[in-house]
Write a protein that holds these residues in place. Structure first.
Motif, PDB file in Angstrom:
ATOM      1  N   GLY A 113       0.837  -1.184   0.000  1.00 16.66           N
ATOM      2  CA  GLY A 113       0.000   0.000   0.000  1.00 16.66           C
ATOM      3  C   GLY A 113       0.878   1.242   0.000  1.00 16.66           C
ATOM      4  N   ILE A 114       0.596   2.178  -0.888  1.00 16.95           N
ATOM      5  CA  ILE A 114       1.375   3.416  -0.950  1.00 16.95           C
ATOM      6  C   ILE A 114       0.432   4.614  -0.843  1.00 16.95           C
ATOM      7  N   ILE A 115       0.703   5.467   0.130  1.00 19.41           N
ATOM      8  CA  ILE A 115      -0.052   6.704   0.302  1.00 19.41           C
ATOM      9  C   ILE A 115       0.845   7.854  -0.130  1.00 19.41           C
ATOM     10  N   GLY A 116       0.485   8.459  -1.253  1.00 15.75           N
ATOM     11  CA  GLY A 116       1.325   9.490  -1.872  1.00 15.75           C
ATOM     12  C   GLY A 116       2.032   8.902  -3.074  1.00 15.75           C
ATOM     13  N   LEU A 124       8.400   1.618  -4.787  1.00 17.34           N
ATOM     14  CA  LEU A 124       7.859   0.397  -5.373  1.00 17.34           C
ATOM     15  C   LEU A 124       8.973  -0.529  -5.849  1.00 17.34           C
ATOM     16  N   ARG A 125       9.905  -0.001  -6.632  1.00 14.07           N
ATOM     17  CA  ARG A 125      10.972  -0.838  -7.179  1.00 14.07           C
ATOM     18  C   ARG A 125      11.870  -1.408  -6.070  1.00 14.07           C
ATOM     19  N   ARG A 170      10.728  -8.139  -1.431  1.00 14.70           N
ATOM     20  CA  ARG A 170       9.500  -8.860  -1.097  1.00 14.70           C
ATOM     21  C   ARG A 170       8.712  -9.211  -2.360  1.00 14.70           C
ATOM     22  N   PRO A 171       7.967 -10.343  -2.331  1.00 19.70           N
ATOM     23  CA  PRO A 171       7.242 -10.822  -3.525  1.00 19.70           C
ATOM     24  C   PRO A 171       5.902 -10.105  -3.713  1.00 19.70           C
ATOM     25  N   VAL A 172       5.956  -8.813  -3.959  1.00 16.93           N
ATOM     26  CA  VAL A 172       4.727  -8.021  -4.113  1.00 16.93           C
ATOM     27  C   VAL A 172       4.014  -8.406  -5.417  1.00 16.93           C
ATOM     28  N   ARG A 173       2.697  -8.591  -5.314  1.00 20.99           N
ATOM     29  CA  ARG A 173       1.888  -8.910  -6.494  1.00 20.99           C
ATOM     30  C   ARG A 173       0.808  -7.860  -6.766  1.00 20.99           C
ATOM     31  N   THR A 174       0.372  -7.177  -5.692  1.00 16.45           N
ATOM     32  CA  THR A 174      -0.725  -6.205  -5.822  1.00 16.45           C
ATOM     33  C   THR A 174      -0.344  -4.904  -5.133  1.00 16.45           C
ATOM     34  N   VAL A 175      -0.692  -3.787  -5.758  1.00 16.15           N
ATOM     35  CA  VAL A 175      -0.381  -2.473  -5.203  1.00 16.15           C
ATOM     36  C   VAL A 175      -1.670  -1.655  -5.043  1.00 16.15           C
ATOM     37  N   TYR A 176      -1.958  -1.262  -3.806  1.00 12.59           N
ATOM     38  CA  TYR A 176      -3.031  -0.309  -3.512  1.00 12.59           C
ATOM     39  C   TYR A 176      -2.384   1.067  -3.353  1.00 12.59           C
ATOM     40  N   ALA A 177      -3.083   2.107  -3.805  1.00 14.35           N
ATOM     41  CA  ALA A 177      -2.480   3.436  -3.728  1.00 14.35           C
ATOM     42  C   ALA A 177      -3.544   4.525  -3.575  1.00 14.35           C
ATOM     43  N   TRP A 178      -3.128   5.603  -2.920  1.00 12.97           N
ATOM     44  CA  TRP A 178      -3.967   6.806  -2.795  1.00 12.97           C
ATOM     45  C   TRP A 178      -3.094   8.037  -2.965  1.00 12.97           C
ATOM     46  N   LEU A 195       2.892  -1.044   4.235  1.00 11.16           N
ATOM     47  CA  LEU A 195       2.309   0.269   3.993  1.00 11.16           C
ATOM     48  C   LEU A 195       3.411   1.319   3.997  1.00 11.16           C
ATOM     49  N   ILE A 196       3.524   2.060   2.905  1.00  8.31           N
ATOM     50  CA  ILE A 196       4.539   3.108   2.792  1.00  8.31           C
ATOM     51  C   ILE A 196       3.839   4.445   2.592  1.00  8.31           C
ATOM     52  N   THR A 197       4.134   5.403   3.468  1.00 11.52           N
ATOM     53  CA  THR A 197       3.606   6.753   3.296  1.00 11.52           C
ATOM     54  C   THR A 197       4.710   7.624   2.709  1.00 11.52           C
TER      55      THR A 197
END
Length: 227
Positions: free
Chosen positions: A131-134, A143-144, A150-158, A195-197
């Protein structure tokens, strides 16, 4: 003096390189071999800019240098990024300047690396939802770097800017990941394993009750007092 351009820096330093050397630097600091000196950060009084100088030394390398630059909020209209940085390295044996490095890319990838190191050691190894806020310029670096650990497959963002969400979505798609842009922060926080802000907000954007147990949080935007 060696001069390294933005193009050279991108060609020479990968995300994986940055993670490795930043982790080494953190370890040197913990062992007392490296230290940061007091930061200078001031309003310029021109172009609404904020200017700063950050310096440090790692005697185990040995390396001595500074990064100067800051935030010029009107740069986008000029076709430039708002954040501008340059690094000067000095020969620790003599104090003579040895290199001038254009550091916009390196600042971005270094910030992403710092977050990824925390994620590497503190998040669950099977974390697959980011999850990325900003979703400004720094979000792509985050993201990169996260993908490197980590084996990220899905990205939520706002983001408050729909345009930023669309631009960031292109990066997510290029990396072959599922993308779920949101209209509020709660949905991002509630679904995230990591979660990354990445925002300079002066008010809280995430409530504790939204975050699931075991979620790792990297608050990368909170880099000065008041954020």
């Amino acid at each position: 003096m060696l001069v390294i351009s933005e193009q050279d820096a991108r060609a020479l330093v990968s995300v994986e390189d940055a993670i490795a050397v930043v982790e080494k630097s953190f370890a040197a600091m913990a062992r007392g071999f490296a230290r940061n000196y007091p930061v200078v950060r001031e309003l310029v009084g021109y172009q609404d800019a904020v200017y700063g100088v950050k310096t440090g030394c790692d005697t185990s390398a040995p390396l001595l240098g500074l990064k100067a630059g800051g935030y010029w909020p009107h740069n986008l209209a000029k076709g430039l990024t708002n954040h501008q940085s340059s690094t000067v390295l000095f020969d620790p044996e003599t104090g003579r300047a040895s290199a001038l490095v254009s550091a916009n890319y390196l600042t971005g990838v270094r910030t992403g690396a710092a977050s990824a190191i925390a994620t590497k050691y503190l998040s669950r190894p099977d974390s697959s939802v980011l999850g990325i806020i900003g979703t400004g310029v720094q979000s792509a670096y985050q993201l990169r770097a996260t993908l490197a650990v980590r084996p990220v497959r899905t990205v939520y963002a706002w983001d408050p800017s729909p345009e930023n969400l669309v631009t960031f979505g292109r990066t997510v798609a290029e990396l072959g990941l599922a993308y779920a842009p949101q209209t509020d922060c709660q949905a991002v926080a509630a679904n995230a394993d990591i979660l990354i802000t990445v925002t300079p907000s002066q008010r809280a954007l995430v409530e504790k009750s939204w975050v699931r147990p075991g979620t790792h949080i990297s608050a990368m935007g909170a880099d000065t007092k008041g954020k």
